[in-house]
Write an enzyme that holds these catalytic residues in place. Structure first.
Site, PDB file in Angstrom:
ATOM      1  N   CYS A 173      87.195  74.740  51.585  1.00 45.73           N
ATOM      2  CA  CYS A 173      86.095  74.564  50.633  1.00 45.73           C
ATOM      3  C   CYS A 173      85.384  73.267  50.997  1.00 45.73           C
ATOM      4  CB  CYS A 173      86.652  74.493  49.212  1.00 45.73           C
ATOM      5  SG  CYS A 173      85.373  74.377  47.951  1.00 45.73           S
ATOM      6  N   HIS A 213      81.128  76.857  42.969  1.00 41.34           N
ATOM      7  CA  HIS A 213      80.302  76.974  44.175  1.00 41.34           C
ATOM      8  C   HIS A 213      78.835  77.108  43.780  1.00 41.34           C
ATOM      9  CE1 HIS A 213      83.954  78.510  46.693  1.00 41.34           C
ATOM     10  NE2 HIS A 213      84.044  77.232  46.351  1.00 41.34           N
ATOM     11  N   GLU A 265      71.729  74.668  45.948  1.00 47.08           N
ATOM     12  CA  GLU A 265      70.767  73.851  45.204  1.00 47.08           C
ATOM     13  C   GLU A 265      69.589  73.418  46.069  1.00 47.08           C
ATOM     14  OE1 GLU A 265      73.539  71.659  41.794  1.00 47.08           O
ATOM     15  OE2 GLU A 265      72.262  70.448  43.109  1.00 47.08           O
ATOM     16  N   HIS A 322      86.360  69.715  52.249  1.00 44.84           N
ATOM     17  CA  HIS A 322      87.078  68.766  51.396  1.00 44.84           C
ATOM     18  C   HIS A 322      88.403  69.339  50.864  1.00 44.84           C
ATOM     19  CE1 HIS A 322      83.807  70.126  48.299  1.00 44.84           C
ATOM     20  NE2 HIS A 322      84.867  70.908  48.129  1.00 44.84           N
ATOM     21  N   SER A 379      77.129  67.454  38.991  1.00 42.03           N
ATOM     22  CA  SER A 379      77.168  68.771  38.354  1.00 42.03           C
ATOM     23  C   SER A 379      75.828  69.460  38.599  1.00 42.03           C
ATOM     24  CB  SER A 379      77.399  68.616  36.857  1.00 42.03           C
ATOM     25  OG  SER A 379      76.240  68.048  36.253  1.00 42.03           O
ATOM     26  N   HIS A 406      85.138  64.106  46.261  1.00 41.98           N
ATOM     27  CA  HIS A 406      84.409  65.290  46.731  1.00 41.98           C
ATOM     28  C   HIS A 406      83.384  65.746  45.718  1.00 41.98           C
ATOM     29  CE1 HIS A 406      86.574  67.666  43.838  1.00 41.98           C
ATOM     30  NE2 HIS A 406      86.302  68.817  44.399  1.00 41.98           N
TER      31      HIS A 406
END
Length: 400
Positions: free
Chosen positions: A77, A156, A159, A263, A297, A319
């Site tokens: 991930c 996940h 953006e 990470h 976030s 992370h």
């Protein structure tokens, strides 16, 4: 660093960049500090919170051993980012919505969603070489081909961001999907059975280990690296389709400074004059001069950072922001109205309802901004680990 804790029962001390560590995360850190293969100390990043066996935002070094749950079930991930040459002023909510709509057309999003047709990647052509491994099956093979280039669910995301350099940035967060999960669970089960057989002095089955000189340890390392390669390729494919969607709406856009990092992984590195297996579970490598990504976030900024190579964190940093509310807790305590308020000015889809479990029928608010720590505070706590390069503000968000 916020604090150091040493106790007689510990094999190694705990060093933390997280000032207010919740109880379960502290218990898990103490288990690591008493673990027979853990070397030198346990490091806790400022986004630290409870995980499975080992806290997320934890970093350890193991002596001639690997611990599957210190890597986690989503092997590889990680994050991807790229800088565009497009000024922020040339975007609007309308054309960002067009990009978001195209992304959802090109990239399967959400748990259980995959491409209808198998995807291509030369390394997957050799997946049958793993046929003798206990985790392999025709179902795993089928999903590996169809999941490649898909986002997954949970935290996940994809953006579109406005950089403090007045340029648009693209960012993604995804991992190895079903493949890494199957490999992780298989080897944790093997490690648990072997540790029981050896009467190993481990603090619970959740932190079972595999000596690296054993066949099982070597197989885990090999298969973990396969999952890491898969995760990296998964992000590369997602980013390629993200760029395609973006250039359809903004023709002629150029891309630069691309980063693609893990990470959740273990790697053989030299620390404190010894070759050890560094496990980063929800932690980013921050070697001197190395570029990293620390997302906030879905409603708060993310940061592009440069590592300072601090040996006390095993040259690592956080992370992300880290959770303050569990998914179920957030769903129960927050309201869609408050979460919408936190997302003002950002293009995103409204909250879905939970389809199964204890919260069935309630709005799923587990990824709302209020469920996470303050990213500015998290960055401030690790300025001895990283140097912030760019601050990125979310403009458009696609969640799994």
């Amino acid at each position: 660093m916020e604090w150091v804790k040493k106790e007689e029962k510990y094999k190694v001390p705990i060093k933390s960049w997280c000032s207010n560590l919740e109880g379960l995360a502290m218990t898990q850190a103490e288990d690591l500090a008493m673990h027979p293969v853990v070397f030198h100390h346990v490091s806790l990043m400022p986004d630290c919170h409870p995980g499975y066996g080992m806290p997320i935002g934890g970093v350890i070094a193991a002596d001639n051993a690997v611990i599957p749950n210190a890597v986690g079930v989503d092997i590889g991930c990680g994050m991807g980012s790229v800088r565009t040459n497009l000024p922020v002023s040339e975007t609007s909510k309308e054309n960002l919505r067009e990009v978001v709509t195209l992304i959802k057309k090109y990239v399967p999003c959400g748990e259980g969603n995959a491409h209808k047709a198998p995807q291509t990647w030369e390394n997957l052509d050799d997946i049958e070489a793993y046929e003798e491994r206990g985790w392999y099956s025709s179902h795993v093979k089928k999903l590996a081909f169809k999941n490649l280039g898909s986002l997954g669910g949970g935290n996940h995301f994809i953006e579109i961001q406005a950089g403090d350099d007045d340029r648009i940035w693209l960012m993604i967060h995804s991992g190895s999907r079903h493949l890494g999960n199957v490999i992780a669970r298989f080897y944790n089960d093997i490690a648990g059975k072997l540790n029981q057989k050896w009467h190993a002095d481990t603090p619970g089955r959740d932190l079972a280990f595999l000596p690296t000189e054993t066949a099982e340890g070597q197989n885990y390392i090999n298969d973990m690296n396969f999952a890491l390669s898969y995760a990296r390729e998964n992000r590369r494919k997602i980013m390629t389709r993200f760029k395609d969607a973006f250039t359809q709406v903004f023709p002629g856009t150029e891309f630069a400074d691309e980063v693609n990092i893990h990470h959740n992984y273990a790697a053989l590195e030299n620390h404190f004059n010894k070759n050890v297996w560094v496990h980063r579970k929800g932690a980013t490598s921050a070697k001197k001069g190395e570029t990293g990504i620390i997302p906030g976030s879905m409603g708060t900024p993310s940061f592009i950072v440069q590592g300072l190579g601090n040996p006390e964190s095993f040259m690592s940093c956080s992370h992300g922001a880290g959770r303050v509310l569990g998914r179920l807790q957030a769903t129960r305590e927050l309201t869609p109205e408050n979460c919408d308020q936190a997302m003002q000015g950002i293009v995103y889809d409204r909250w879905n309802k939970v389809r199964r479990g204890k919260a069935k029928g309630m709005y799923d608010l587990g990824e709302a901004p209020q469920a996470y720590k303050n990213i500015e505070t998290v960055i401030e706590a690790q300025l001895d680990l990283i140097k912030p390069l760019h601050k990125l503000r979310p403009l458009g968000v696609v969640k799994g």
